[in-house]
Design an enzyme around this catalytic site. Sequence first.
Site, short mmCIF file in Angstrom:
data_model
loop_
_atom_site.label_atom_id
_atom_site.label_comp_id
_atom_site.label_asym_id
_atom_site.label_seq_id
_atom_site.Cartn_x
_atom_site.Cartn_y
_atom_site.Cartn_z
NE ARG A 98 -3.87 0.52 1.94
CZ ARG A 98 -5.11 0.61 2.42
NH1 ARG A 98 -5.36 1.37 3.48
NH2 ARG A 98 -6.10 -0.06 1.89
CG HIS A 125 -8.22 -0.10 -2.98
ND1 HIS A 125 -7.47 -1.20 -2.63
CD2 HIS A 125 -8.88 0.27 -1.83
CE1 HIS A 125 -7.65 -1.47 -1.34
NE2 HIS A 125 -8.50 -0.60 -0.85
CD GLN A 128 -13.02 -1.81 -1.18
OE1 GLN A 128 -12.27 -1.78 -0.20
NE2 GLN A 128 -14.25 -2.28 -1.11
CG ASP A 216 -13.65 6.27 -1.30
OD1 ASP A 216 -13.75 6.23 -0.05
OD2 ASP A 216 -12.56 6.10 -1.90
CB CYS A 256 -14.04 1.15 -0.23
SG CYS A 256 -13.53 2.88 -0.02
NE ARG A 284 -10.52 -5.31 0.21
CZ ARG A 284 -9.67 -4.38 0.63
NH1 ARG A 284 -10.13 -3.24 1.15
NH2 ARG A 284 -8.36 -4.53 0.48
N1 CP Z 1 -11.38 -0.23 2.18
C1 CP Z 1 -10.12 -0.25 2.63
O1 CP Z 1 -9.16 -0.44 1.88
O2 CP Z 1 -10.00 -0.07 3.98
P1 CP Z 1 -8.63 0.13 4.77
O3 CP Z 1 -8.05 1.43 4.32
O4 CP Z 1 -9.04 0.14 6.21
O5 CP Z 1 -7.71 -1.01 4.46
N1 NVA Z 2 -10.01 6.57 -1.59
C1 NVA Z 2 -9.67 6.22 -0.22
C2 NVA Z 2 -9.89 4.76 0.01
C3 NVA Z 2 -9.56 4.26 1.37
C4 NVA Z 2 -9.76 2.79 1.51
C5 NVA Z 2 -8.22 6.59 0.05
O1 NVA Z 2 -7.37 6.36 -0.82
O2 NVA Z 2 -7.93 7.12 1.12
#
Ligand code: CP
Ligand code: NVA
Length: 301
Positions: A98, A125, A128, A216, A256, A284
């Site tokens: 990440r 993502h 997701q 989101d 998400c 997930r």
């Molecule tokens: N939806 C998602 O990726 O959640 P987190 O950021 O908590 O991993």
């Molecule tokens: N779009 C959001 C998703 C978090 C799971 C971010 O990148 O912060």
Amino acid sequence: MTVRHVLEIDDLRAEELDEVLRRAAEPPGGDRPLAGRTVGLYFEKPSLRTRHSSEVAVVQLGGHPVTFRREEVGSGEREPVADIARVLSGYHAVLGARVFDHRLLEELAAAATVPVVNLLSDRGHPCQALADLLTMRQHLGELEGATVAWVGDFNNVARSLALGATMMGMKVRLACPPGYGPTDEDLDRLAALGAPPVVTTRPTEAVAGAAAVHTDVWASMGQEDEAEERARAFEGFQVDDRVMNAAAPGAVFMHCLPAHRGEEVTASVVDGPRSVVIAQAHNRLHSMRGLLSWLVEEAQR
Ligand code: CP
Ligand code: NVA
């Protein structure tokens, strides 16, 4: 032999995506392709769902996760990213990361000799999106021909969802404020995979007839400085009961998570009867198990 990486969902072919989703729908407790093996999980940003679902998926497949934060390894500072990728490839069966900057994933993938999976970047993502597709398949039945609407920022989550949904033959509708929608490059990439999306600035137009409505946060991780400007730009883009009432009867609400109640969605919607966000979060785990099981098998071919 070429190592398969999943930096975006369209790194899978449509039939491979379908196979990952098929595996995701199988209950845990079957094959243990990661028995005696490990998966390295690298995080530059906070996570609840991704970290836990990835770790548990690895355990369910018989393996052991090793999660670590950027500051522990000092990527690009203590040592080059390519060296990290080459070293970790000797320990782990798969690497997940990440990152703030998608290019770091590309650097990892270029040097790794095991599969690299995007656990969220500024661009996409895909993990997701796998859970989103699995959840919609469970609630909508057949994905092909069904309409999915996105209301808000065409961000990392939206991009992967739009790509995955298009690959599965869904009709994609996007309602985004000017300047926050898909780029020409996004539209070309989507058009190469299936029917191009409908793009509008009117949420009720996008959701009309949609079987699933997604949104989101307006400012993603790394965009905190833009939060105020974005809050102004996204006025009128909140998913509330009026927007949900414009969707198809029985439409589900998806997010998400984490969600900001009172901003991109009202509490009445995210905590209401049409919301499937908790099932989506639980998926997930199942979709990650499906992806890892497919990737490990693919790496052994
Ligand atoms: N939806 C998602 O990726 O959640 P987190 O950021 O908590 O991993
Ligand atoms: N779009 C959001 C998703 C978090 C799971 C971010 O990148 O912060």
